[in-house]
Write a protein that holds these residues in place. Sequence first.
Motif, short mmCIF file in Angstrom:
data_model
loop_
_atom_site.label_atom_id
_atom_site.label_comp_id
_atom_site.label_asym_id
_atom_site.label_seq_id
_atom_site.Cartn_x
_atom_site.Cartn_y
_atom_site.Cartn_z
N VAL A 106 7.22 -0.71 -1.03
CA VAL A 106 7.21 -1.92 -0.20
C VAL A 106 5.82 -2.14 0.41
O VAL A 106 5.22 -3.20 0.25
CB VAL A 106 8.25 -1.83 0.93
N ALA A 107 5.32 -1.12 1.13
CA ALA A 107 4.04 -1.27 1.81
C ALA A 107 3.49 0.12 2.13
O ALA A 107 4.24 1.09 2.19
CB ALA A 107 4.18 -2.08 3.09
N ALA A 108 2.18 0.19 2.35
CA ALA A 108 1.55 1.46 2.71
C ALA A 108 0.36 1.20 3.63
O ALA A 108 -0.21 0.10 3.63
CB ALA A 108 1.09 2.21 1.46
N ILE A 109 0.01 2.22 4.39
CA ILE A 109 -1.11 2.11 5.32
C ILE A 109 -1.85 3.44 5.34
O ILE A 109 -1.23 4.51 5.31
CB ILE A 109 -0.60 1.72 6.72
N ASP A 110 -3.16 3.39 5.39
CA ASP A 110 -3.93 4.63 5.38
C ASP A 110 -3.92 5.29 6.74
O ASP A 110 -3.45 4.72 7.73
CB ASP A 110 -5.35 4.38 4.86
N MET A 142 0.71 6.79 5.05
CA MET A 142 2.14 6.49 5.20
C MET A 142 2.56 5.33 4.30
O MET A 142 1.76 4.43 4.01
CB MET A 142 2.44 6.12 6.65
N GLY A 143 3.84 5.35 3.94
CA GLY A 143 4.35 4.27 3.13
C GLY A 143 5.79 3.93 3.47
O GLY A 143 6.50 4.72 4.10
N TRP A 144 6.19 2.73 3.07
CA TRP A 144 7.58 2.28 3.14
C TRP A 144 8.06 2.01 1.72
O TRP A 144 7.36 1.36 0.93
CB TRP A 144 7.73 1.00 3.96
N PHE A 145 9.26 2.49 1.43
CA PHE A 145 9.93 2.22 0.16
C PHE A 145 11.33 1.72 0.46
O PHE A 145 11.83 1.86 1.59
CB PHE A 145 10.00 3.51 -0.68
N ARG A 146 11.97 1.15 -0.55
CA ARG A 146 13.35 0.72 -0.36
C ARG A 146 14.13 0.98 -1.63
O ARG A 146 13.58 1.00 -2.74
CB ARG A 146 13.42 -0.75 0.03
N GLY A 201 1.52 3.48 -4.20
CA GLY A 201 2.70 2.77 -4.68
C GLY A 201 3.71 3.63 -5.41
O GLY A 201 4.76 3.13 -5.85
N ARG A 202 3.44 4.90 -5.53
CA ARG A 202 4.31 5.80 -6.28
C ARG A 202 5.04 6.73 -5.34
O ARG A 202 4.44 7.41 -4.52
CB ARG A 202 3.50 6.60 -7.29
N ALA A 203 6.36 6.79 -5.48
CA ALA A 203 7.17 7.62 -4.60
C ALA A 203 6.78 9.09 -4.70
O ALA A 203 6.80 9.81 -3.69
CB ALA A 203 8.65 7.43 -4.92
N ASN A 204 6.41 9.54 -5.88
CA ASN A 204 6.09 10.97 -6.03
C ASN A 204 4.72 11.32 -5.46
O ASN A 204 4.31 12.48 -5.55
CB ASN A 204 6.21 11.40 -7.49
#
Length: 126
Positions: free
Chosen positions: A48-52, A34-38, A108-111
Motif C-alpha cells: 500500500v505505502a512505505a516510508i523511510d 516502515m510499510g503498510w500492506f493489505r 514494495g515486497r512483503a518479504n
Amino acid sequence: QVQLVESGGGLVQAGGSLRLSCAASERTFSTYNMGWFRQAPGKERDFVAAIDWRGYSTYYANFVKGRFTISRDNAKSTIYLQMNSLEPEDTAVYYCAAVLRFKTWAYGRANAYDYWGQGAQVTVSS
C-alpha cells in the motif's frame, strides 16, 4: 524483536475516511523503514505505502491514487496511514511492517520486512 500494534480500523461508508496507526515497541524505532500492506479475503498481501526511517521518502501503490498518506512520528514510535475517499475495494486487513534501515529495502515486497503487526480490519460499505 520489534512488536507492532495497529489500530484505527473499522467500518466506514464509501467516500469516508479512516486513519490507521501502528505503534512500535522498539525504542530505536527511528532506525526502521516502515510499510503498510493489505490483504483481502482470498487474495495476496499487497503493498500500500512505505516510508523511510527519517520520514523523508514515501512510496505508494498505484491504486492509492493520491487518496492515502503515510507519515511517521519517531518521537511516538508510530506510523500512520490516512485514508480518504475510501472505496469498497479498499476492504481488507491492513498490516504494518518494519525492517532495519541498514538492510536492502525493496519497499514494495512483503518479504523485505522482518516484523509485522497483527493487522487491522478496514471495511468499506457501498
